[in-house]
Design a protein around this motif. Structure first.
Motif, short mmCIF file in Angstrom:
data_model
loop_
_atom_site.label_atom_id
_atom_site.label_comp_id
_atom_site.label_asym_id
_atom_site.label_seq_id
_atom_site.Cartn_x
_atom_site.Cartn_y
_atom_site.Cartn_z
N LYS A 80 46.84 55.50 -35.92
CA LYS A 80 48.28 55.77 -36.27
C LYS A 80 48.57 55.11 -37.51
N GLU A 81 49.95 55.45 -38.23
CA GLU A 81 49.90 54.72 -39.49
C GLU A 81 51.74 54.59 -39.47
N LEU A 82 52.24 53.68 -40.22
CA LEU A 82 53.67 53.51 -40.61
C LEU A 82 53.97 53.34 -41.89
N ARG A 83 54.50 54.02 -42.84
CA ARG A 83 55.06 53.80 -44.22
C ARG A 83 56.30 53.26 -44.29
N MET A 106 62.49 51.21 -45.21
CA MET A 106 63.00 50.14 -46.09
C MET A 106 62.48 50.72 -47.67
N PRO A 107 63.64 51.17 -48.27
CA PRO A 107 63.25 51.80 -49.51
C PRO A 107 62.60 50.83 -50.60
N GLY A 108 61.46 51.27 -51.29
CA GLY A 108 60.90 50.14 -52.07
C GLY A 108 59.72 49.64 -51.75
N CYS A 109 59.72 49.64 -50.30
CA CYS A 109 58.48 48.65 -49.70
C CYS A 109 57.40 49.66 -49.80
N GLN A 110 56.22 49.23 -50.11
CA GLN A 110 54.90 50.13 -50.20
C GLN A 110 53.85 49.78 -49.27
#
Length: 64
Positions: free
Chosen positions: A3-6, A11-15
């Motif tokens: 699984k993954e979480l972007r 949180m806009p701007g978090c890479q």
């Protein structure tokens, strides 16, 4: 399947891309990331729900 979480979806701007073998692992890593990167000492229940909803199956790695 992993699984993954972007984080940028929440949180806009978090890479940051947080990966784990299952949702529980991703949630644990996300809590640590929230503390270190975003200054959240605890994740409120409403935010935790949004995080769970944003976790996806990790797609296959693209090779050039």
């Amino acid at each position: 399947m992993a699984k993954e979480l972007r984080c940028g979806g929440l949180m806009p701007g978090c890479q940051a891309v947080i990966e784990g073998k299952d949702e529980a692992k991703v949630m644990a890593k996300a809590a640590e990331h929230a503390k270190t990167a975003h200054g959240l000492q605890q994740i409120p229940p409403d935010v935790a729900s949004k995080v769970r909803a944003a976790i996806r199956e990790k797609g296959p790695t693209q090779k050039p």
